[in-house]
Design a protein around this motif. Structure first.
Motif, PDB file in Angstrom:
ATOM      1  N   ILE A   6       0.848  -1.184   0.000  1.00  0.00           N
ATOM      2  CA  ILE A   6       0.000   0.000   0.000  1.00  0.00           C
ATOM      3  C   ILE A   6       0.892   1.245   0.000  1.00  0.00           C
ATOM      4  O   ILE A   6       1.799   1.342   0.827  1.00  0.00           O
ATOM      5  N   GLY A   8       2.046   4.342   1.319  1.00  0.00           N
ATOM      6  CA  GLY A   8       1.800   4.975   2.609  1.00  0.00           C
ATOM      7  C   GLY A   8       2.380   6.364   2.707  1.00  0.00           C
ATOM      8  O   GLY A   8       3.056   6.845   1.784  1.00  0.00           O
ATOM      9  N   GLY A  15       1.014  -5.429   3.759  1.00  0.00           N
ATOM     10  CA  GLY A  15      -0.222  -5.932   4.334  1.00  0.00           C
ATOM     11  C   GLY A  15      -0.601  -7.305   3.833  1.00  0.00           C
ATOM     12  O   GLY A  15       0.016  -7.864   2.924  1.00  0.00           O
ATOM     13  N   TYR A  17      -4.316  -9.077   2.711  1.00  0.00           N
ATOM     14  CA  TYR A  17      -5.681  -8.662   2.400  1.00  0.00           C
ATOM     15  C   TYR A  17      -6.514  -9.838   1.943  1.00  0.00           C
ATOM     16  O   TYR A  17      -6.078 -10.652   1.121  1.00  0.00           O
ATOM     17  N   LEU A  29     -10.366  -3.658   9.611  1.00  0.00           N
ATOM     18  CA  LEU A  29      -8.947  -3.271   9.634  1.00  0.00           C
ATOM     19  C   LEU A  29      -8.353  -3.716  10.962  1.00  0.00           C
ATOM     20  O   LEU A  29      -8.900  -3.419  12.025  1.00  0.00           O
ATOM     21  N   PHE A  63      -1.969  -5.099   8.507  1.00  0.00           N
ATOM     22  CA  PHE A  63      -0.813  -4.466   7.885  1.00  0.00           C
ATOM     23  C   PHE A  63       0.241  -4.156   8.929  1.00  0.00           C
ATOM     24  O   PHE A  63      -0.043  -4.128  10.136  1.00  0.00           O
ATOM     25  N   SER A  71       7.419  -2.681   5.690  1.00  0.00           N
ATOM     26  CA  SER A  71       6.865  -1.322   5.648  1.00  0.00           C
ATOM     27  C   SER A  71       7.983  -0.303   5.856  1.00  0.00           C
ATOM     28  O   SER A  71       8.822  -0.454   6.751  1.00  0.00           O
ATOM     29  N   ASP A  84      -0.813   5.956   9.089  1.00  0.00           N
ATOM     30  CA  ASP A  84      -0.712   4.673   8.381  1.00  0.00           C
ATOM     31  C   ASP A  84      -2.058   3.950   8.386  1.00  0.00           C
ATOM     32  O   ASP A  84      -2.497   3.422   7.353  1.00  0.00           O
ATOM     33  N   ALA A  88      -4.356   2.906   5.251  1.00  0.00           N
ATOM     34  CA  ALA A  88      -4.739   1.516   5.015  1.00  0.00           C
ATOM     35  C   ALA A  88      -6.250   1.384   4.858  1.00  0.00           C
ATOM     36  O   ALA A  88      -6.738   0.658   3.988  1.00  0.00           O
ATOM     37  N   TRP A  91      -7.283   2.600   1.519  1.00  0.00           N
ATOM     38  CA  TRP A  91      -6.933   1.640   0.477  1.00  0.00           C
ATOM     39  C   TRP A  91      -8.007   0.557   0.358  1.00  0.00           C
ATOM     40  O   TRP A  91      -8.438   0.216  -0.745  1.00  0.00           O
TER      41      TRP A  91
END
Length: 225
Positions: A6, A8, A15, A17, A29, A63, A71, A84, A88, A91
């Motif tokens: 992602i 950031g 992450g 997903y 999340l 994430f 990250s 962050d 996320a 996203w």
């Protein structure tokens, strides 16, 4: 459970997903524990909460905060980590425009970040907070709390004693119709080692009771962002 990258605020965020089962699946999340204390998205509590929402058909993302795993960036005292988390969530929402609501779940530091996020995002309809660090961070931003949720805390937590959490959270004001439930998990410490099954059971029980109410409340509402 694809790996995702992602864009950031300080570079990429790593992450995992899982897409939702339906076009209008809700979003979840998951925020992990403190980056400087070994917290990452592969911690047992984070993976367990991720699996709970994934199995319920949510579009689910866990994430790594900045500076953890792949990250980029470095630890930022919570300010950057909140950014962050917001990124996320943005996203996931970009891939799930029809999501009727979102949910946040976090462990320790991640619970603190997640509860800050819900204050800023009206689409967040509920939260799961595991061992929030009420003796380390200020929770007075919950003024008043706009979403119902549950706090689960170990009776043998030596890092954040249960009584400290109870004292702080009992003072939190909530909006009309909102309730913050608190449950003590006997014998559990801050990391819930050897008590993950009990923690999972209590989260599942809460969601079984709470989610139908949220769905009913929001089924006639357009997604709010």
């Amino acid at each position: 459970m694809p790996d995702v990258i992602i864009p950031g605020p300080e570079g990429r965020l790593e992450g995992r997903y899982s897409p939702g089962e339906a076009d209008n699946a809700p979003i979840a999340l998951i925020c992990h524990a403190h980056p400087l204390g070994g917290g990452n998205m592969e911690n047992h509590t984070s993976v367990m909460m991720y699996d709970i929402f994934r199995k319920r058909g949510f579009a689910t993302l866990r994430f790594n905060f900045r500076g953890v795993g792949r990250s980029q960036g470095s630890y930022d005292q919570g300010l950057g980590e909140l950014s962050d988390a917001a990124t996320a969530l943005d996203w996931v929402q970009a891939y799930n425009n029809n999501a009727p609501f979102s949910w946040v779940a976090g462990h320790s530091f991640g619970a603190w970040v997640g509860m800050q996020l819900l204050m800023r995002r009206p689409e967040v309809a509920g939260f799961i907070s595991v061992a929030p660090p009420t003796n380390m961070y200020d929770f007075n931003f919950l003024a008043p709390c706009p979403a119902s949720g549950i706090i689960l805390h170990g009776s043998e937590d030596k890092i954040v004693p249960y009584d400290d959490m109870e004292r702080m959270m009992s003072k939190v004001r909530v909006q009309k119709g909102i309730e913050i439930e608190r449950e003590e998990v006997p014998g559990a410490g801050h990391m819930f080692s050897n008590h993950l099954e009990e923690l999972e059971k209590r989260i599942e029980t809460y969601l079984n009771r709470r989610l139908p109410i949220v769905i009913e409340e929001r089924k006639n509402q357009r997604p709010r962002r």
